[in-house]
Structures are given as structure tokens and as C-alpha cells.
Scaffold this active site. Structure first.
Site, mmCIF file in Angstrom:
data_model
loop_
_atom_site.group_PDB
_atom_site.id
_atom_site.type_symbol
_atom_site.label_atom_id
_atom_site.label_comp_id
_atom_site.label_asym_id
_atom_site.label_seq_id
_atom_site.Cartn_x
_atom_site.Cartn_y
_atom_site.Cartn_z
ATOM 1 N N LEU A 75 0.671 -1.112 -0.002
ATOM 2 C CA LEU A 75 0.016 0.082 0.206
ATOM 3 C C LEU A 75 0.792 1.221 0.035
ATOM 4 C CD1 LEU A 75 -2.630 -1.087 2.758
ATOM 5 C CD2 LEU A 75 -2.874 -1.092 0.293
ATOM 6 N N ASP A 76 0.472 2.287 -0.850
ATOM 7 C CA ASP A 76 1.186 3.462 -0.583
ATOM 8 C C ASP A 76 1.443 3.870 0.993
ATOM 9 O OD1 ASP A 76 1.217 3.537 -3.411
ATOM 10 O OD2 ASP A 76 -0.425 4.817 -3.570
ATOM 11 N N LYS A 77 2.278 4.882 1.008
ATOM 12 C CA LYS A 77 2.695 5.400 2.302
ATOM 13 C C LYS A 77 1.284 5.996 2.855
ATOM 14 C CE LYS A 77 5.489 8.763 4.805
ATOM 15 N NZ LYS A 77 6.464 9.889 4.636
ATOM 16 N N THR A 88 -1.770 5.614 2.271
ATOM 17 C CA THR A 88 -2.864 4.689 1.903
ATOM 18 C C THR A 88 -2.879 4.067 3.383
ATOM 19 O OG1 THR A 88 -2.832 4.606 -0.128
ATOM 20 C CG2 THR A 88 -4.167 2.993 0.735
#
Length: 323
Positions: free
Chosen positions: A146-148, A150
Site C-alpha cells: 500500500l502507498d505510504k 494509504t
């Protein structure tokens, strides 16, 4: 993160290897540094190897890593664990936590926390081996990301067998449903739909990606969305992804003119919510686990940052359900 950009002159005709060419130009890097520290090489916005033969007019972008630590250490970082057995650990990742160590984020990542939680050894010898081998060593137990910024559900593996099993599940998209919620600025044209595009790196912004319809470019990305409700010019959306491209939901929401509120890359600062952080959360995961015969379902509660924004929206705008 150090970054190098150069455009080859229009009269160049030697056809040298990229590493040899870079070593000769002003401000370039030695071949040994290129081999040991490069994290990404793009030529005309496409990934290339150091053996690439340079041509006139090529646009070269190189990103490399400095100060790589000798050891990635276990850290006693509290984790919000949803489920755990002998094979996997399912976590509700907090917004702001990076999933795995990389340049600029060698500490305080989910991997650092997992090393401590699982009782694993520190990760050593990060400088040797191929680029893929080094990346694999830095990401023990990680099968997706997951993106930082998110938040939400991420599943990790405890052993090599489980890593291989889950990677195949994600690669083949078998028995997997990943569902997100997001708050967007804008109303979609339709209540629900499918977004199918190619995703390419944005040539004007190396940190961003773009959705394009031309075939033969980038990688195919497919997202199913449903607008749950609109409040003024804001929309609460549910998104399920069939592919897992970098920034996929963020890029696709912008593509349909509904950029995600608080997105620092794909949306300007919002007037009503100037301090909003990325309103994207992985709320549900359906997946077959190693050793199980039935699909498991994991869900999370709506994050507090969503509830605060929705409370304000509900107090100021009438709820609308699209037809």
C-alpha cells in the site's frame, strides 16, 4: 534521493553502452557507482539496463541510492493486527507507514516492525547481489503493498511457502477481492462503472503516473467503482481493483475527474479541507489463505479522518444518490 537527468545531443552517433556514456559526461557517475547504487534507470520514460546502447536525442533519467545501511533492524513498533496464524499476519496499516525499507525510508517501516514481531533476524548485506535479490531481501514477508499515505488492510507472510502461495494468488487474481473507500472532489458521470486504461509514468513529473487509452503503452489497469453518495461536489466512493498498479486508484479517480481529497500528487490543496491527508483506505480483503479450504474475509472500520470529513460534509450539504 539523488537524481540525474540528461538529454543526449542530436548529433551523437557512437552507440555506447549507457554506463560507459554516463561516466564520460559532465556530472555523470562512475560505472562502479552505477552498478552498486542505481535504483531505477529510465530512457525515454521506459526502464532500461546499463547495457542499453545510447542513441541521439535519448532522455536519460537515473535515480540512485546513497547511504544504504549495513543492517535493517527490527523495531518494536505497535501493529494493529486483524488476524494471525502460523502462515500469515493481516494488519490494518496506519496512514504514514511505509511498507518496506527503501532509499529515504530505511527505518520505521512495516518490515522493521515485522522483524521484531515475528522474532526474525536483522537484515544484513544489502549491497551484494543483483537488484532483484537486494529488493527481495529488503522485503521479507511482503507480497503486496500500500502507498505510504494509504491506510488499511495488508497481508504479510511468515514463511517462504506462504510467500510463494500468496504471490501466485495476487498474480493470477484468483480468489481475491480488494476493496477501498475514498472521498473525492467531484462527482462521477455515472453511479458506477469500470475504468480500464493503460498506466504510464508521467513524463512531466517523475513521481506521478498517468492513465492513457492508447494500447501498447504502460501496463493495463482495471478498477470497478461505485459512488455511494455525493455531498455537494464531494463523493464517497467504493473501488475494487482487478490489477495492482502503482497509484492505480489515485490515477483512475483523477482520470474520471474525481481526484481523491488530500492527494499531494494528483490534486491541489482543497479549499474546504486544506489540511486533509489522502482519503484512501483499503477497507476489505477477500483471499484464500495458505492451508485453508474456504476464502477468508477481513474488514476494517472507517478511519477517523474519514468520519471527520464526512461529518462536515453531512452538516453542510444534502446527501445525493446518483441514479
Amino acid at each position: 534521493m539523488p537524481y540525474f537527468r540528461y538529454t543526449v545531443s542530436s548529433d551523437y552517433s557512437l552507440g555506447e553502452r549507457l554506463d560507459k556514456y554516463i561516466g564520460k559526461i559532465p556530472g555523470g557517475m562512475t560505472r562502479s557507482k552505477l552498478k552498486s547504487g542505481v535504483s531505477e534507470i529510465l530512457v525515454n520514460d521506459k526502464k532500461e539496463k546499463l547495457s542499453y546502447k545510447v542513441k541521439a536525442g535519448d532522455k536519460i533519467d537515473i535515480q540512485w541510492e546513497d547511504d544504504i545501511p549495513e543492517v535493517i533492524q527490527a523495531e518494536n513498533i505497535p501493529l494493529n493486527i486483524i488476524y494471525e496464524d502460523s502462515h500469515v499476519c493481516v494488519i490494518n496499516k496506519e496512514q504514514g507507514m511505509v511498507v518496506h525499507p527503501a532509499c529515504g525510508n530505511w527505518e520505521h517501516t512495516l518490515v522493521n516492525a515485522l522483524l521484531y514481531h515475528f522474532g526474525w533476524n536483522n537484515i544484513e548485506n544489502l549491497h551484494e547481489g543483483s537488484e532483484s535479490e537486494k529488493l527481495t531481501r529488503r522485503r521479507p514477508g511482503i507480497v503486496h503493498r500500500l502507498d505510504k499515505d494509504t491506510s488499511g488492510i495488508i497481508i504479510t507472510a511468515k514463511d517462504d511457502m506462504s510467500v510463494e502461495f500468496l504471490q501466485k494468488e495476487f498474480h493470477n487474481h484468483r480468489n481475491i477481492t480488494k476493496e477501498y473507500i475514498c472521498i473525492c472532489r467531484g462527482r462521477p458521470q455515472h453511479k458506477q462503472g469500470v475504468i480500464k486504461t493503460q498506466i504510464i509514468r508521467d513524463p512531466k513529473n517523475r513521481k506521478a503516473f498517468r492513465a492513457v487509452l492508447e494500447s501498447g503503452q504502460g501496463k493495463t489497469a482495471i478498477s470497478h467503482y461505485k459512488c455511494i453518495a455525493c455531498y455537494g461536489e464531494y463523493s464517497l466512493m467504493r473501488v475494487r481493483i482487478l490489477t495492482g498498479r502503482t497509484h492505480q486508484i489515485r490515477v483512475h479517480m483523477k482520470f474520471i475527474n474525481c481526484p481523491i481529497l488530500g492527494d499531494p500528487i494528483y490534486y491541489k490543496q482543497d479549499i474546504v479541507f486544506p489540511n486533509a491527508t489522502l482519503m484512501l483506505h483499503a477497507r476489505m480483503l477477500k483471499i484464500m489463505l495458505p492451508g485453508k479450504k474456504e476464502i477468508s474475509v477481513f474488514k476494517t472500520a472507517t478511519p477517523e479522518r474519514f468520519l471527520k470529513v464526512l461529518k462536515k460534509l453531512k452538516s453542510e450539504y444534502k446527501k445525493t444518490i446518483l441514479q
